[in-house]
Write a protein that holds these residues in place. Structure first.
Motif, PDB file in Angstrom:
ATOM      1  N   ASP A  11       0.833  -1.207   0.000  1.00  0.00           N
ATOM      2  CA  ASP A  11       0.000   0.000   0.000  1.00  0.00           C
ATOM      3  C   ASP A  11       0.867   1.257   0.000  1.00  0.00           C
ATOM      4  OD1 ASP A  11      -2.299  -1.551   0.036  1.00  0.00           O
ATOM      5  OD2 ASP A  11      -2.601  -1.349   2.206  1.00  0.00           O
ATOM      6  N   GLN A  12       1.922   1.233   0.795  1.00  0.00           N
ATOM      7  CA  GLN A  12       2.819   2.384   0.858  1.00  0.00           C
ATOM      8  C   GLN A  12       3.509   2.594  -0.493  1.00  0.00           C
ATOM      9  OE1 GLN A  12       6.065   2.064   3.663  1.00  0.00           O
ATOM     10  NE2 GLN A  12       6.334   4.284   3.728  1.00  0.00           N
ATOM     11  N   LEU A  13       3.942   1.523  -1.133  1.00  0.00           N
ATOM     12  CA  LEU A  13       4.591   1.646  -2.433  1.00  0.00           C
ATOM     13  C   LEU A  13       3.634   2.249  -3.455  1.00  0.00           C
ATOM     14  CD1 LEU A  13       6.956   1.201  -4.343  1.00  0.00           C
ATOM     15  CD2 LEU A  13       6.142  -1.154  -4.681  1.00  0.00           C
ATOM     16  N   ARG A  14       2.402   1.773  -3.482  1.00  0.00           N
ATOM     17  CA  ARG A  14       1.415   2.347  -4.402  1.00  0.00           C
ATOM     18  C   ARG A  14       1.220   3.839  -4.132  1.00  0.00           C
ATOM     19  NH1 ARG A  14      -1.306  -2.847  -3.512  1.00  0.00           N
ATOM     20  NH2 ARG A  14      -1.174  -4.007  -5.471  1.00  0.00           N
ATOM     21  N   SER A  15       1.139   4.201  -2.877  1.00  0.00           N
ATOM     22  CA  SER A  15       0.969   5.604  -2.506  1.00  0.00           C
ATOM     23  C   SER A  15       2.178   6.434  -2.928  1.00  0.00           C
ATOM     24  CB  SER A  15       0.750   5.716  -0.996  1.00  0.00           C
ATOM     25  OG  SER A  15       0.694   7.062  -0.603  1.00  0.00           O
ATOM     26  N   LEU A  16       3.364   5.931  -2.692  1.00  0.00           N
ATOM     27  CA  LEU A  16       4.578   6.652  -3.072  1.00  0.00           C
ATOM     28  C   LEU A  16       4.685   6.800  -4.587  1.00  0.00           C
ATOM     29  CD1 LEU A  16       7.100   5.016  -0.561  1.00  0.00           C
ATOM     30  CD2 LEU A  16       6.259   7.394  -0.521  1.00  0.00           C
ATOM     31  N   LEU A  17       4.347   5.741  -5.318  1.00  0.00           N
ATOM     32  CA  LEU A  17       4.389   5.822  -6.781  1.00  0.00           C
ATOM     33  C   LEU A  17       3.355   6.817  -7.307  1.00  0.00           C
ATOM     34  CD1 LEU A  17       4.970   2.060  -7.671  1.00  0.00           C
ATOM     35  CD2 LEU A  17       6.610   3.945  -7.908  1.00  0.00           C
ATOM     36  N   ALA A  18       2.190   6.851  -6.691  1.00  0.00           N
ATOM     37  CA  ALA A  18       1.165   7.822  -7.095  1.00  0.00           C
ATOM     38  C   ALA A  18       1.666   9.246  -6.845  1.00  0.00           C
ATOM     39  CB  ALA A  18      -0.141   7.568  -6.347  1.00  0.00           C
ATOM     40  N   ARG A  19       2.325   9.462  -5.726  1.00  0.00           N
ATOM     41  CA  ARG A  19       2.896  10.779  -5.441  1.00  0.00           C
ATOM     42  C   ARG A  19       3.980  11.135  -6.449  1.00  0.00           C
ATOM     43  NH1 ARG A  19       4.458  10.431   0.679  1.00  0.00           N
ATOM     44  NH2 ARG A  19       5.669  12.284   0.110  1.00  0.00           N
ATOM     45  N   CYS A  20       4.789  10.154  -6.830  1.00  0.00           N
ATOM     46  CA  CYS A  20       5.822  10.390  -7.849  1.00  0.00           C
ATOM     47  C   CYS A  20       5.172  10.790  -9.167  1.00  0.00           C
ATOM     48  CB  CYS A  20       6.683   9.140  -8.044  1.00  0.00           C
ATOM     49  SG  CYS A  20       7.792   8.785  -6.675  1.00  0.00           S
ATOM     50  N   THR A  21       4.109  10.099  -9.552  1.00  0.00           N
ATOM     51  CA  THR A  21       3.404  10.424 -10.792  1.00  0.00           C
ATOM     52  C   THR A  21       2.890  11.852 -10.761  1.00  0.00           C
ATOM     53  OG1 THR A  21       2.794   8.117 -11.140  1.00  0.00           O
ATOM     54  CG2 THR A  21       1.458   9.767 -12.274  1.00  0.00           C
ATOM     55  N   THR A  22       2.295  12.240  -9.653  1.00  0.00           N
ATOM     56  CA  THR A  22       1.793  13.607  -9.508  1.00  0.00           C
ATOM     57  C   THR A  22       2.929  14.621  -9.601  1.00  0.00           C
ATOM     58  OG1 THR A  22      -0.064  12.851  -8.164  1.00  0.00           O
ATOM     59  CG2 THR A  22       0.545  15.185  -7.962  1.00  0.00           C
TER      60      THR A  22
END
Length: 146
Positions: A125-136
């Motif tokens: 879950d944390q990885l998905r959240s971090l990747l989403a933040r990177c995308t943004t």
């Protein structure tokens, strides 16, 4: 910024490893990774248009047209005019396409499972959240430069 501190290098290396492993995984089914991705979406969204399929697979409509032509020529998908929108072609898996997908997916999903097995549920879950933040962050930086 020194190269060793650039996160893009780490992200790219991981992405390259994942794509290389998936290429090897789907090859015995006679598929490329883009073909596999298209078949995977078609299995869940039978009848989708080529344009919609391109959007879901994050490729251009032109690139998807090439993928679909190759899949159609090999008998893995069939395309027919939409009953109401005559200029839209619906795309569906054939039995041969479903068989190829099943082989490829068994092998490709094992790779993704190996990644998941390295992480706890919270870490995933944390990885998905971090990747989403990177995308943004990437999108915002690109917009600022435009």
């Amino acid at each position: 910024m020194p190269r060793t501190e650039r996160l893009g290098v780490d992200i790219r290396r991981t992405e390259q490893e994942l794509m290389a492993a998936k290429r090897s995984a789907v090859d015995p089914a006679g598929l490329t990774v883009p073909q596999y991705a298209a078949l995977l979406v078609l299995a869940e969204s039978s009848g989708i248009s080529g344009a919609a399929l391109a959007r879901v697979c994050n490729v251009t409509p032109q690139a998807m047209a090439v993928v679909l032509k190759n899949l159609t020529d090999r008998g893995l998908v069939e395309r027919a005019p939409h009953p109401w929108h005559g200029n839209v072609l619906e795309t569906r898996l054939t039995e041969q396409g479903r068989t190829a997908l099943e082989l490829a997916d068994a092998r490709a999903s094992a790779i993704e499972q190996a990644i998941a097995d390295e992480l706890t549920a919270d870490e995933r879950d944390q990885l998905r959240s971090l990747l989403a933040r990177c995308t943004t962050a990437i999108q915002q930086a690109a917009e600022a430069q435009a």
